[in-house]
Design a protein around this motif. Structure first.
Motif, short mmCIF file in Angstrom:
data_model
loop_
_atom_site.label_atom_id
_atom_site.label_comp_id
_atom_site.label_asym_id
_atom_site.label_seq_id
_atom_site.Cartn_x
_atom_site.Cartn_y
_atom_site.Cartn_z
N UNK A 1 0.81 -1.25 -0.05
CA UNK A 1 0.04 0.07 -0.06
C UNK A 1 0.89 1.31 -0.13
N UNK A 2 0.66 2.06 -0.90
CA UNK A 2 1.74 3.31 -1.06
C UNK A 2 0.81 4.53 -0.35
N UNK B 1 11.83 1.77 -5.04
CA UNK B 1 12.29 2.35 -6.29
C UNK B 1 11.35 3.23 -7.04
N UNK B 2 10.07 2.48 -7.16
CA UNK B 2 9.13 3.32 -7.86
C UNK B 2 7.76 2.65 -7.65
N UNK B 3 6.74 3.18 -8.04
CA UNK B 3 5.21 2.65 -8.05
C UNK B 3 4.54 2.97 -9.34
N UNK C 1 -2.12 0.16 -7.38
CA UNK C 1 -0.69 0.62 -7.32
C UNK C 1 0.23 -0.36 -7.14
N UNK C 2 1.27 -0.76 -7.96
CA UNK C 2 2.19 -1.77 -7.63
C UNK C 2 3.44 -1.13 -7.31
N UNK C 3 4.38 -1.81 -6.57
CA UNK C 3 5.30 -1.54 -5.97
C UNK C 3 6.50 -2.24 -6.37
#
Length: 260
Positions: free
Chosen positions: A78-79, A145-147, A205-207
């Motif tokens: 979860x971002x 590093x990114x979402x 939202x992917x991590x």
């Protein structure tokens, strides 16, 4: 710089956490995978675990009665995105077609947060940092590093994030056959992107975590009780999908700069 000591600009992915049904098993898995150590904390909503790398806070684990995968069929990290005004941004989300799922509330002395969803149903949280600006290490091995947002209908998502966070929307010439849009802050910094995927069952939202060696990390994940896909070379590095023991999906990448 990979060290973060102040609050990030509006809309920047600033913090990540994960609800797990077995906290001890989660701590063992992510400790074996990333070398994270743990710091136990408590808040009005219950206990939680801060995950540390070299003494810096990089993520959190929360106990839940069942995993999100059991409830929804899929589970993701979860971002939380940065804001200097959690209450005001939550109001802007509501008037821009999103939903406020849990109203703004304080998390001990660490910050103020709210759980929200965009018009496509993708959930995320807001993070107004106080004692904790968010992840204190990023963009280095074993850290965020990114979402990126994957959704079956990306149009409403693009309009929503541009309206709420003033992101610009740019195409990607490196992936001409993929429906992908970069999200950039007003200062030009890329905070992630939106994938249009008609086959996606839900918007998520992917991590992605950076690692020093994707192939070695895949072997480590399997040994720790997780699942993986086959590592593949992509335009921005060598990537692999990982699934933790509770069904939580994420990816890892070794970027050329990290490998070299």
């Amino acid at each position: 710089m990979s060290e973060v000591s102040t609050n990030q600009p509006l809309g920047t992915p600033a913090w990540i956490d994960l609800g797990v049904p077995d906290l001890d098993r989660a701590k063992a898995f992510y400790g074996a995978l990333f070398g994270w150590e743990c710091e136990e904390r408590s808040a009005a909503s219950g206990p939680y675990t801060l995950c540390l790398l070299r003494g810096r806070r990089v993520a959190a684990l929360r106990p839940v009665s069942v995993s999100a995968a059991d409830v929804e069929g899929e589970s993701w990290w979860h971002v939380h995105v940065a804001t200097d005004d959690c209450d005001g941004t939550a109001e802007q989300i509501a008037v821009s077609g999103g939903r406020v799922l849990a109203p703004p509330a304080d998390v001990a002395d660490l910050g103020r947060t709210a759980v929200v969803a965009d018009p496509t149903g993708a959930r995320f949280s807001l993070w107004q940092g106080r004692a904790l600006p968010g992840c204190e290490l990023v963009n280095e091995p074993c850290t965020l590093v990114r979402n990126d947002l994957a959704c079956p209908d990306p149009g409403p998502a693009r309009r929503f994030y541009a309206a709420v966070f003033d992101f610009t929307l740019d195409g990607n010439d490196d992936l001409p056959d993929v429906d992908f849009t970069f999200l950039r802050r007003p200062d030009g910094h890329e905070i992630g992107g939106i994938f249009g995927d008609p086959a996606a069952t839900a918007s998520r939202w992917q991590t992605v975590f950076e690692v020093a060696d994707t192939d070695e990390l895949v072997a480590r994940a399997l040994a720790a009780g997780g699942g993986t896909g086959t590592p593949e070379d992509a335009p921005y590095g060598r990537m692999a999908p990982i699934v933790d023991p509770f069904g939580t999906a994420f990816s890892v990448i070794t970027r050329p700069s990290a490998a070299g």
